[in-house]
Design a protein around this motif. Sequence first.
Motif, mmCIF file in Angstrom:
data_model
loop_
_atom_site.group_PDB
_atom_site.id
_atom_site.type_symbol
_atom_site.label_atom_id
_atom_site.label_comp_id
_atom_site.label_asym_id
_atom_site.label_seq_id
_atom_site.Cartn_x
_atom_site.Cartn_y
_atom_site.Cartn_z
ATOM 1 N N UNK A 270 0.925 -1.175 -0.161
ATOM 2 C CA UNK A 270 0.041 0.039 -0.050
ATOM 3 C C UNK A 270 0.866 1.235 -0.045
ATOM 4 N N UNK A 271 0.237 2.479 -0.556
ATOM 5 C CA UNK A 271 1.027 3.476 -0.527
ATOM 6 C C UNK A 271 0.382 4.640 -0.063
ATOM 7 N N UNK A 272 1.031 5.493 0.658
ATOM 8 C CA UNK A 272 0.370 6.847 1.535
ATOM 9 C C UNK A 272 1.180 7.965 0.982
ATOM 10 N N UNK A 273 0.342 8.683 0.542
ATOM 11 C CA UNK A 273 1.053 10.260 0.066
ATOM 12 C C UNK A 273 1.239 11.153 1.619
ATOM 13 N N UNK A 274 2.277 11.628 1.626
ATOM 14 C CA UNK A 274 2.469 12.469 2.834
ATOM 15 C C UNK A 274 2.224 13.960 2.741
ATOM 16 N N UNK A 275 1.777 14.610 3.344
ATOM 17 C CA UNK A 275 1.609 16.145 3.304
ATOM 18 C C UNK A 275 2.238 17.086 4.358
ATOM 19 N N UNK A 276 2.290 18.166 4.212
ATOM 20 C CA UNK A 276 2.913 19.019 4.949
ATOM 21 C C UNK A 276 4.039 18.585 6.059
ATOM 22 N N UNK A 277 3.576 18.623 7.551
ATOM 23 C CA UNK A 277 4.575 18.350 8.474
ATOM 24 C C UNK A 277 5.215 16.786 8.486
ATOM 25 N N UNK A 278 4.260 16.201 7.392
ATOM 26 C CA UNK A 278 4.723 14.715 7.537
ATOM 27 C C UNK A 278 6.171 14.407 6.358
ATOM 28 N N UNK A 279 6.341 15.495 5.601
ATOM 29 C CA UNK A 279 7.163 15.462 4.684
ATOM 30 C C UNK A 279 8.734 15.581 4.972
ATOM 31 N N UNK A 280 9.036 16.384 5.894
ATOM 32 C CA UNK A 280 10.475 16.428 6.112
ATOM 33 C C UNK A 280 11.108 15.061 6.779
ATOM 34 N N UNK A 281 12.266 14.844 6.386
ATOM 35 C CA UNK A 281 12.774 13.521 6.532
ATOM 36 C C UNK A 281 12.442 12.962 7.809
ATOM 37 N N UNK A 282 13.277 13.463 8.959
ATOM 38 C CA UNK A 282 13.091 13.010 10.192
ATOM 39 C C UNK A 282 11.506 12.828 10.428
ATOM 40 N N UNK A 283 10.581 13.685 10.216
ATOM 41 C CA UNK A 283 9.191 13.392 10.644
ATOM 42 C C UNK A 283 8.873 12.394 9.836
ATOM 43 N N UNK A 284 9.281 12.132 8.641
ATOM 44 C CA UNK A 284 8.767 10.959 7.916
ATOM 45 C C UNK A 284 9.271 9.609 8.468
ATOM 46 N N UNK A 285 10.572 9.525 8.919
ATOM 47 C CA UNK A 285 11.086 8.596 9.316
ATOM 48 C C UNK A 285 10.562 8.105 10.617
ATOM 49 N N UNK A 286 10.102 8.999 11.479
ATOM 50 C CA UNK A 286 9.336 8.664 12.812
ATOM 51 C C UNK A 286 8.173 8.090 12.389
ATOM 52 N N UNK A 287 7.475 8.537 11.422
ATOM 53 C CA UNK A 287 6.104 8.187 11.105
ATOM 54 C C UNK A 287 6.070 6.842 10.552
ATOM 55 N N UNK A 288 7.328 6.565 9.645
ATOM 56 C CA UNK A 288 7.632 5.203 9.117
ATOM 57 C C UNK A 288 7.701 4.142 10.277
ATOM 58 N N UNK A 289 8.402 4.418 11.231
ATOM 59 C CA UNK A 289 8.682 3.574 12.461
ATOM 60 C C UNK A 289 7.466 3.235 13.300
ATOM 61 N N UNK A 290 6.658 4.248 13.452
ATOM 62 C CA UNK A 290 5.198 4.065 14.081
ATOM 63 C C UNK A 290 4.340 3.440 13.348
#
Length: 433
Positions: A117-137
């Motif tokens: 499955x694929x998820x489009x990231x928006x806004x505050x989800x896009x900076x790399x550190x935030x995206x990595x944290x989201x992926x781990x969650x």
Amino acid sequence: MDKPFQNATDGPRVAWLFLDLNSYFASVEQELRPELRGRPVAVVPLFADTTCCIAASYEAKAFGVRTGTTVGDAKRLCKGIELIEARHEVYVEYHHKIVEAVETCVPVTAVMSIDEMACRLIGREQPLLAALDLARRVKATVRERAGSTLRCSVGLAANRYLAKIASDMEKPDGLVALTPDILEAALLGLTPRDLPGVGARMEKRLHECGIRTMAQLLKLGREEMNSVWGGIGGEKLWHWLRGEDFNDPELEHQKSVSHSHVLGPELRTVEGAYAVLHKLLHKAAMRLRTARLWTTHMSLHIRYVAPKGTVAKLHYSGIPQSGWSKGLSLIECQDNQTLIEGLQKLWAQRPQGAGYEKPFFVGIGLGELVPDHLHTLSLFSSLEGEMRRARISSTMDSLNLKYGTHTVMAASMLLAGAAAPTRIAFTSIPDLF
């Protein structure tokens, strides 16, 4: 002049998260049967040496067993391998659990297959550190909510194609981000066969054109790529490999939207189930309008608690169950009024009487979706009527987005209370007025 590879100027950012479940069918079997954990397992369509394995656990892969390996070869490669007959209905159940788990963290934009499955990231989800944290969650939530043995590899990148590539680069349980600053170097470490969509035929075609390495492929211009691919697909790939993201109507719009919920004991009544279904439909309708999609089909799914010993099939929660499903064709719609009318028609057809008095699971699905630019006005509707229904729904969405998703809702949803918490899958926030 062809555009060079992008460079990061204000810190790495990514726009897509791609999730690939590792050895999915085999992992589900190991989740359901703890005695199989840590052991080589292959899922097969039937027990015959001439058939092929349709999934293999990583313990089996260590011996060379892969998807497509014949059962006879799997037995020779891995002495003592455990063969399990496929149970597709179970894998679909777990698929829905996993989608629900992911959507507690980030909306699922597109389900690519039962294990991707694929998820489009928006806004505050896009900076790399935030995206990595989201992926781990996301990875942790899949384990917590769907099963402790279920692992996934997650890729992060500027577009969905690159995110898919990233998800394949580290398995099992990997997490890879292809940010613009490392993109070219990372791609040069691959082979053309590593690219999604490049199979044996395309690899042969590339070889005939003298292309055997990624360096040779990446040197091609857009017109050359089109020529090699034999069509516009080559130009799309040229842009994707350079980190560009664009809307491709043939690929981007979802094909279905669905929500399901296991009812709490206090809601295992006809009234409680109907209230939760209204809430699920409300969520699905908001997702349709947010993604600018129109549905032409609705499906209703209900599972009932069955007396112990009367059925062989158990729900993954351990509840003995009997199930019922029904579908209904609709005119192209996305407004609450038309969808509720469809739900009412399906609800009236549900089985009744002894054995159907205690529903414990309900689900609603909206399928055969049509993107906004292909929507046509029904011959049985008027432009004025459609616009009026659209304004009402959009106004409700606007208020719910601003003040909370329970601000405005149908009275029929009140009994559902806090059940089936709303997690709207926003691909983008539309202009509501």
